[in-house]
Design a protein around this motif. Structure first.
Motif, PDB file in Angstrom:
ATOM      1  N   LYS B  79     109.435  33.163  81.622  1.00 21.51           N
ATOM      2  CA  LYS B  79     108.946  31.891  82.129  1.00 21.51           C
ATOM      3  C   LYS B  79     108.585  30.988  80.946  1.00 21.51           C
ATOM      4  N   PRO B  80     108.476  29.691  81.177  1.00 25.70           N
ATOM      5  CA  PRO B  80     108.123  28.775  80.068  1.00 25.70           C
ATOM      6  C   PRO B  80     106.847  29.179  79.332  1.00 25.70           C
ATOM      7  N   GLU B  81     105.901  29.772  80.030  1.00 20.44           N
ATOM      8  CA  GLU B  81     104.653  30.177  79.376  1.00 20.44           C
ATOM      9  C   GLU B  81     104.830  31.355  78.422  1.00 20.44           C
ATOM     10  N   ASP B  82     105.999  31.962  78.419  1.00 15.46           N
ATOM     11  CA  ASP B  82     106.301  33.016  77.438  1.00 15.46           C
ATOM     12  C   ASP B  82     106.729  32.438  76.108  1.00 15.46           C
ATOM     13  N   SER B  83     106.905  31.130  76.030  1.00 18.53           N
ATOM     14  CA  SER B  83     107.280  30.482  74.777  1.00 18.53           C
ATOM     15  C   SER B  83     106.179  30.692  73.745  1.00 18.53           C
ATOM     16  N   ALA B  84     106.558  31.235  72.603  1.00 19.46           N
ATOM     17  CA  ALA B  84     105.601  31.554  71.531  1.00 19.46           C
ATOM     18  C   ALA B  84     106.401  32.162  70.388  1.00 19.46           C
ATOM     19  N   THR B  85     105.716  32.456  69.290  1.00 24.25           N
ATOM     20  CA  THR B  85     106.315  33.250  68.218  1.00 24.25           C
ATOM     21  C   THR B  85     105.850  34.689  68.388  1.00 24.25           C
ATOM     22  N   TYR B  86     106.797  35.609  68.365  1.00 27.60           N
ATOM     23  CA  TYR B  86     106.494  37.036  68.528  1.00 27.60           C
ATOM     24  C   TYR B  86     106.621  37.725  67.175  1.00 27.60           C
ATOM     25  N   LEU B  87     105.536  38.367  66.782  1.00 23.08           N
ATOM     26  CA  LEU B  87     105.454  39.016  65.476  1.00 23.08           C
ATOM     27  C   LEU B  87     105.455  40.530  65.628  1.00 23.08           C
ATOM     28  N   CYS B  88     106.151  41.171  64.721  1.00 24.88           N
ATOM     29  CA  CYS B  88     106.172  42.627  64.638  1.00 24.88           C
ATOM     30  C   CYS B  88     105.465  43.024  63.341  1.00 24.88           C
ATOM     31  N   ALA B  89     104.737  44.135  63.366  1.00 31.26           N
ATOM     32  CA  ALA B  89     104.047  44.604  62.164  1.00 31.26           C
ATOM     33  C   ALA B  89     104.061  46.129  62.150  1.00 31.26           C
ATOM     34  N   VAL B  90     104.062  46.702  60.946  1.00 40.11           N
ATOM     35  CA  VAL B  90     104.007  48.158  60.820  1.00 40.11           C
ATOM     36  C   VAL B  90     102.838  48.538  59.942  1.00 40.11           C
ATOM     37  N   ARG B  91     102.204  49.660  60.279  1.00 42.51           N
ATOM     38  CA  ARG B  91     101.096  50.159  59.476  1.00 42.51           C
ATOM     39  C   ARG B  91     101.510  51.457  58.799  1.00 42.51           C
ATOM     40  N   GLU B  92     101.311  51.450  57.488  1.00 49.90           N
ATOM     41  CA  GLU B  92     101.479  52.673  56.700  1.00 49.90           C
ATOM     42  C   GLU B  92     100.164  52.887  55.973  1.00 49.90           C
ATOM     43  N   ASN B  93      99.452  53.919  56.313  1.00 46.71           N
ATOM     44  CA  ASN B  93      98.088  54.135  55.838  1.00 46.71           C
ATOM     45  C   ASN B  93      97.228  52.945  56.240  1.00 46.71           C
ATOM     46  N   GLN B  94      96.586  52.271  55.268  1.00 52.82           N
ATOM     47  CA  GLN B  94      95.699  51.177  55.649  1.00 52.82           C
ATOM     48  C   GLN B  94      96.400  49.822  55.639  1.00 52.82           C
ATOM     49  N   LYS B  95      97.594  49.785  55.094  1.00 48.02           N
ATOM     50  CA  LYS B  95      98.267  48.497  54.933  1.00 48.02           C
ATOM     51  C   LYS B  95      99.119  48.153  56.145  1.00 48.02           C
ATOM     52  N   VAL B  96      99.010  46.902  56.581  1.00 51.91           N
ATOM     53  CA  VAL B  96      99.819  46.414  57.696  1.00 51.91           C
ATOM     54  C   VAL B  96     100.722  45.310  57.175  1.00 51.91           C
ATOM     55  N   THR B  97     102.023  45.466  57.385  1.00 51.53           N
ATOM     56  CA  THR B  97     103.020  44.494  56.913  1.00 51.53           C
ATOM     57  C   THR B  97     103.684  43.837  58.105  1.00 51.53           C
ATOM     58  N   PHE B  98     103.755  42.507  58.056  1.00 50.82           N
ATOM     59  CA  PHE B  98     104.323  41.737  59.157  1.00 50.82           C
ATOM     60  C   PHE B  98     105.738  41.275  58.860  1.00 50.82           C
ATOM     61  N   GLY B  99     106.526  41.141  59.913  1.00 51.49           N
ATOM     62  CA  GLY B  99     107.789  40.437  59.836  1.00 51.49           C
ATOM     63  C   GLY B  99     107.549  38.942  59.925  1.00 51.49           C
ATOM     64  N   THR B 100     108.621  38.169  59.793  1.00 51.80           N
ATOM     65  CA  THR B 100     108.488  36.713  59.800  1.00 51.80           C
ATOM     66  C   THR B 100     108.484  36.121  61.211  1.00 51.80           C
ATOM     67  N   GLY B 101     108.739  36.947  62.208  1.00 51.56           N
ATOM     68  CA  GLY B 101     108.607  36.481  63.579  1.00 51.56           C
ATOM     69  C   GLY B 101     109.875  35.947  64.205  1.00 51.56           C
ATOM     70  N   THR B 102     109.883  35.934  65.529  1.00 51.48           N
ATOM     71  CA  THR B 102     110.929  35.290  66.324  1.00 51.48           C
ATOM     72  C   THR B 102     110.268  34.205  67.164  1.00 51.48           C
ATOM     73  N   LYS B 103     110.746  32.984  66.991  1.00 53.49           N
ATOM     74  CA  LYS B 103     110.205  31.874  67.770  1.00 53.49           C
ATOM     75  C   LYS B 103     111.006  31.747  69.060  1.00 53.49           C
ATOM     76  N   LEU B 104     110.349  32.015  70.174  1.00 51.84           N
ATOM     77  CA  LEU B 104     111.000  32.004  71.484  1.00 51.84           C
ATOM     78  C   LEU B 104     110.659  30.722  72.228  1.00 51.84           C
ATOM     79  N   GLN B 105     111.695  30.080  72.733  1.00 47.37           N
ATOM     80  CA  GLN B 105     111.499  28.906  73.584  1.00 47.37           C
ATOM     81  C   GLN B 105     112.173  29.177  74.925  1.00 47.37           C
ATOM     82  N   VAL B 106     111.406  29.084  75.999  1.00 47.63           N
ATOM     83  CA  VAL B 106     111.943  29.287  77.342  1.00 47.63           C
ATOM     84  C   VAL B 106     111.964  27.938  78.051  1.00 47.63           C
ATOM     85  N   ILE B 107     113.152  27.539  78.457  1.00 41.71           N
ATOM     86  CA  ILE B 107     113.335  26.205  79.028  1.00 41.71           C
ATOM     87  C   ILE B 107     113.353  26.292  80.553  1.00 41.71           C
ATOM     88  N   PRO B 108     112.599  25.409  81.221  1.00 38.39           N
ATOM     89  CA  PRO B 108     112.554  25.464  82.700  1.00 38.39           C
ATOM     90  C   PRO B 108     113.899  25.145  83.314  1.00 38.39           C
TER      91      PRO B 108
END
Lengths: 111, 108
Positions: B79-108
């Motif tokens: 739905k249009p309200e799902d429009s956002a940037t979705y981020l993925c991250a992984v944790r190895e020990n204490q460090k969390v590393t993020f990806g650059t994201g996918t910007k999702l646009q849902v058009i009515p």
């Protein structure tokens, strides 16, 4: 229960000025981190802490200092601001088994 | 060096058109893969944590899956309200590393 609180929300600095970004959490989390977010580059880790008195560098630590004197607070210091430090800064906290909880961010502009 | 790569960078969907976002990672000791949603001007909001290959989590129209090398975020009938940037991250020990994201646009 406020979660993670960052102040200020917006800040404009002149090149060479110093300032401290504040971060506080009330969840008794041992882990706290600072990230910066720039267009097209995602969230990059600046510094992190695994407990009071313990800090370590992340991916982009240059120009920033941190300290962790209490479990609740993890301030980020910019020693001499540069235009390259214009960014949105996020503080996050987590436990060893939980996801990270983020603050609402500080939008910093260095002119 | 840990690496998290998300694709596509941007995705435009018609309302109701299902699709998947990808997050591939290379870490030596995964201690959690996280999906977040980020709306403009706000901090990332937690969606899911996955710990081991084969694990799946669901929430409303979102379903996250994990293999040994990648994770998918499936969006069913968005739905249009799902429009956002979705981020993925992984944790190895204490460090969390993020990806650059996918910007999702849902058009009515």
């Amino acid at each position: 229960n406020a979660g993670v609180t960052q102040t200020p929300k917006f800040q404009v600095l002149k090149t060479g000025q110093s300032m401290t970004l504040q971060c506080a959490q009330d969840m008794n989390h041992e882990y706290m981190s600072w990230y910066r977010q720039d267009p097209g580059m995602g969230l990059r880790l600046i510094h992190y802490s695994v407990g009071a008195g313990i800090t370590d560098q992340g991916e982009v630590p240059n120009g920033y200092n941190v300290s962790r004197s209490t479990t609740e607070d993890f301030p980020l210091r910019l020693l001499s601001a540069a235009p390259s430090q214009t960014s949105v800064y996020f503080c996050a906290s987590s436990s060893s088994t939980s996801e990270a909880f983020f603050g609402q961010g500080t939008r910093l502009t260095v002119v | 060096e840990d690496q998290v790569t998300q694709s596509p960078e941007a995705l435009r969907l018609q309302e109701g058109e299902s699709s998947s976002l990808n997050c591939s990672y290379t870490v030596s000791g995964l201690r959690g893969l996280f999906w977040y949603r980020q709306d403009p001007g706000k901090g990332p909001e937690f969606l899911f944590t996955l710990y081991s290959a084969g694990e799946e989590k669901e929430k409303e129209r979102l379903k996250a899956t994990l293999t040994k090398k990648e994770s998918f975020l499936h969006i069913t009938a968005p739905k249009p309200e799902d429009s956002a940037t979705y981020l993925c991250a992984v944790r190895e020990n204490q460090k969390v590393t993020f990806g650059t994201g996918t910007k999702l646009q849902v058009i009515p």
